[in-house]
Write a protein that holds these residues in place. Structure first.
Motif, PDB file in Angstrom:
ATOM      1  N   ALA A   1      -1.422 -16.618  12.079  1.00 12.22           N
ATOM      2  CA  ALA A   1      -2.028 -15.592  12.926  1.00 12.22           C
ATOM      3  C   ALA A   1      -1.194 -15.322  14.168  1.00 12.22           C
ATOM      4  O   ALA A   1      -1.140 -14.194  14.667  1.00 12.22           O
ATOM      5  N   GLU A   2      -0.514 -16.335  14.677  1.00 16.05           N
ATOM      6  CA  GLU A   2       0.304 -16.171  15.872  1.00 16.05           C
ATOM      7  C   GLU A   2       1.568 -15.373  15.600  1.00 16.05           C
ATOM      8  O   GLU A   2       2.197 -14.853  16.539  1.00 16.05           O
TER       9      GLU A   2
ATOM     10  N   ALA B   1      -4.153 -19.297   2.331  1.00 18.51           N
ATOM     11  CA  ALA B   1      -3.281 -18.866   3.431  1.00 18.51           C
ATOM     12  C   ALA B   1      -1.856 -18.742   2.931  1.00 18.51           C
ATOM     13  O   ALA B   1      -1.097 -19.711   2.903  1.00 18.51           O
ATOM     14  N   HIS B   2      -1.479 -17.532   2.514  1.00 14.70           N
ATOM     15  CA  HIS B   2      -0.117 -17.268   2.062  1.00 14.70           C
ATOM     16  C   HIS B   2       0.590 -16.485   3.157  1.00 14.70           C
ATOM     17  O   HIS B   2       0.385 -15.274   3.294  1.00 14.70           O
TER      18      HIS B   2
ATOM     19  N   ARG C   1       1.533 -11.457   6.088  1.00 16.89           N
ATOM     20  CA  ARG C   1       2.391 -10.620   6.943  1.00 16.89           C
ATOM     21  C   ARG C   1       2.659  -9.270   6.291  1.00 16.89           C
ATOM     22  O   ARG C   1       2.690  -8.233   6.960  1.00 16.89           O
ATOM     23  N   GLU C   2       2.858  -9.273   4.974  1.00 13.86           N
ATOM     24  CA  GLU C   2       3.103  -8.014   4.266  1.00 13.86           C
ATOM     25  C   GLU C   2       1.882  -7.100   4.340  1.00 13.86           C
ATOM     26  O   GLU C   2       2.005  -5.883   4.515  1.00 13.86           O
TER      27      GLU C   2
ATOM     28  N   THR D   1       4.194   0.596   8.167  1.00 13.19           N
ATOM     29  CA  THR D   1       5.651   0.478   8.140  1.00 13.19           C
ATOM     30  C   THR D   1       6.173   0.045   6.781  1.00 13.19           C
ATOM     31  O   THR D   1       7.378   0.009   6.580  1.00 13.19           O
ATOM     32  N   THR D   2       5.276  -0.286   5.861  1.00 15.58           N
ATOM     33  CA  THR D   2       5.671  -0.640   4.496  1.00 15.58           C
ATOM     34  C   THR D   2       4.832   0.174   3.529  1.00 15.58           C
ATOM     35  O   THR D   2       3.614   0.182   3.639  1.00 15.58           O
ATOM     36  N   PRO D   3       5.424   0.879   2.571  1.00 12.69           N
ATOM     37  CA  PRO D   3       4.630   1.664   1.631  1.00 12.69           C
ATOM     38  C   PRO D   3       3.678   0.768   0.853  1.00 12.69           C
ATOM     39  O   PRO D   3       4.024  -0.342   0.447  1.00 12.69           O
TER      40      PRO D   3
END
Length: 523
Positions: free
Chosen positions: A458-459, A497-498, A503-504, A512-514
């Motif tokens: 999370a950080e 928690a992956h 993040r993706e 910012t990512t399709p």
């Protein structure tokens, strides 16, 4: 940081300013109205659970009624009932009370500047900002004052005759007066206190009876399309006839508070975003037929747009994130309008489409109730499915990405307990399903299981996030991580928690990512 310029100080504009302030974003509200709206109890709003928090602000809470249930009655016989619980009851209150409450909240908010009397005349869209021009017409006889306002974005919340929309040249196609209702607000003791009801087969025809606070009620009678002016005498006759039927032949004592005629239009702006300028509320859409709720849709616009503008203002993300507002909200309102167009021929007997309607098997009474009950395509909360990646697993039983989150009890890292909806409106929420979390003190499970890894992830996320824990969530197994947007819709879920996958998901959320193609199969 440049403020967001909001044109219009109705419920949508004021709610947007407050939602932005919740994200730490300043705003200027250009209020070109002549003052607060008149007190009209017959002009009321119904807020479904996903936007009911606006009725819980100080001031509005005392004046709003949480319905205990719904009753459908045909020729004096109850054919359907629905009981509401404390977390799923719609709240009903006069619109002027909601607006006054929002104004009071804005006056206490340091990040919001309310520019009273300033009417927008023009604006300039520039590469890095927007320059708005307004005129102030003083009431004391002094000369008009012209003013310029510089902001990062501009949002037109200025009603059906929106100046912003006209300056943009955005078409506003649709239909006029698809339904008309005679409306009355009164004080009386009626059967089934705190329950709303649809009655068909009364002497006065069909009527919807909805409770307000303090033994006040709003009554709505649909008018035939060829009925002309509704005279005060005719409306009073409807009231007397309806109350007599509800009272078993004798009308109970009552006090008539307000009357009127509601005309429901259907319109949808062609574009809701042009560069740094947006449309919301009545400036973007009009609805109201068959119990659909225009003010509630405007509040959903505000919540959807606020977190996007906050991220864009703070971090500089642009088109992908901001385009999502039009894609989601215009799509949701468009589906609502199409549902009304499909249902009207069946429930009102107009046209020859009834045999082709997908909802025909549910019956006319069910369709007439959906908008009020907050269910189905006419009344249910919007689902933005496909807006972000779903998790793995059986799509029929797992959490639905894009859908409103279920309001489960949650525990924060400091041990504070609340409902999930109470934590919305700020950062992203990471909700971990951890059976037994309520049994153990927070200081014990903070260092156990997935918590240390999830807290560390999370950080490192690109957007601020708060970590919460819940005992269980519908369709989610133990140790599932739910990514919840600030407007209360599920952005993604992960079985564990992956870090890279989480993040993706956040990168996709910020635009910012399709997003990958939607998986094949049923939803």
């Amino acid at each position: 940081m440049l403020p967001v310029i909001i044109v219009g100080a109705g419920p949508t504009g004021l709610a947007l300013a407050l939602a932005l302030a919740g994200h730490g974003i300043p705003s200027v509200v250009l209020d070109g109205s002549d003052g607060p709206p008149a007190a009209r109890p017959a002009r009321s709003v119904v807020l479904a659970p996903d936007v009911a928090r606006w009725a819980e602000l100080p001031g509005a809470h005392r004046e709003s009624a949480a319905w205990a249930g719904w009753r459908t009655v045909r020729r004096g016989r109850t054919v359907d009932t629905h009981a509401f619980g404390p977390t799923d009851a719609p709240r009903h209150l006069p619109q002027h009370v909601l607006e006054a409450t929002l104004r009071d909240a804005v006056a206490r908010q340091e990040l919001v500047r309310l520019a009273r009397g300033h009417r927008l005349t023009d604006f300039e869209r520039r590469e890095g900002d927007v320059l708005a021009h307004s005129v102030l017409r003083p009431t004391d006889g002094r000369r008009e004052e012209n003013r310029q306002w510089r902001g990062g974005y501009l949002v037109g919340c200025d009603g059906a005759r929106s100046t912003v929309r006209k300056l943009l040249g955005v078409p506003f196609p649709g239909r006029t007066a698809v339904e008309r209702y005679a409306v009355a607000a009164l004080r009386a003791e009626l059967p089934w206190p705190e329950e709303a009801a649809l009655h068909r087969g009364l002497t006065a025809g069909e009527v919807t009876v909805r409770p307000l606070s303090g033994e006040r009620w709003r009554l709505d009678w649909p008018l035939p399309p060829d009925e002309g002016l509704v005279t005060p005498e005719a409306l009073l006759a409807r009231v007397e006839s309806t109350l007599a039927d509800l009272g078993g032949g004798t009308p109970p004592p009552y006090q008539l508070l307000d009357t009127g005629v509601q005309v429901c239009h259907q319109r949808l702006a062609r574009n809701w975003r042009v560069d740094r300028v947006f449309l919301a509320g009545d400036a973007a859409h009009l609805l109201g037929a068959l119990g659909t709720q225009q003010v509630a849709e405007g509040l959903r616009d505000a919540e959807n747009l606020a977190w996007r503008l906050a991220v864009a203002s703070r971090l500089g993300y642009g088109d992908g994130l901001l385009d999502g507002y039009q894609q989601e909200r215009r799509g949701a309102v468009g589906r609502r309008l199409r549902a009304v167009d499909q249902a009207l021929p069946l429930v009102r007997g107009r046209g020859g489409l009834g045999g082709r309607l997908p909802g025909r098997g549910r019956g006319r009474l069910a369709l007439l109730s959906d908008g009020h009950l907050g269910r189905g395509t006419l009344g249910g909360p919007p689902d933005y499915g496909g807006a972000a990646r779903r998790g793995t697993g059986d799509v029929a039983t797992t959490p639905r990405v894009g859908a409103p989150v279920t309001d489960v009890p949650v525990t924060a890292l400091d041990g504070a307990r609340a409902r999930l909806r109470d934590r919305l409106g700020g950062p992203l929420l990471l909700v971990l399903t951890a059976p037994g979390a309520r049994v153990w003190d927070a200081r014990h499970w903070l260092s156990a299981g997935l918590m240390p890894e999830l807290a560390a992830v999370a950080e490192t996320l690109d957007l601020p996030a708060e970590l919460l824990v819940t005992e269980e969530y519908p369709g989610a197994g133990a140790h599932t991580v739910l990514l919840v947007r600030p407007d209360g819709h599920l952005a993604a879920w992960l079985p564990g928690a992956h870090p890279d996958a989480l993040r993706e998901a956040v990168r996709r959320l910020r635009g910012t990512t399709p997003a990958p193609a939607e998986p094949t199969g049923g939803r």
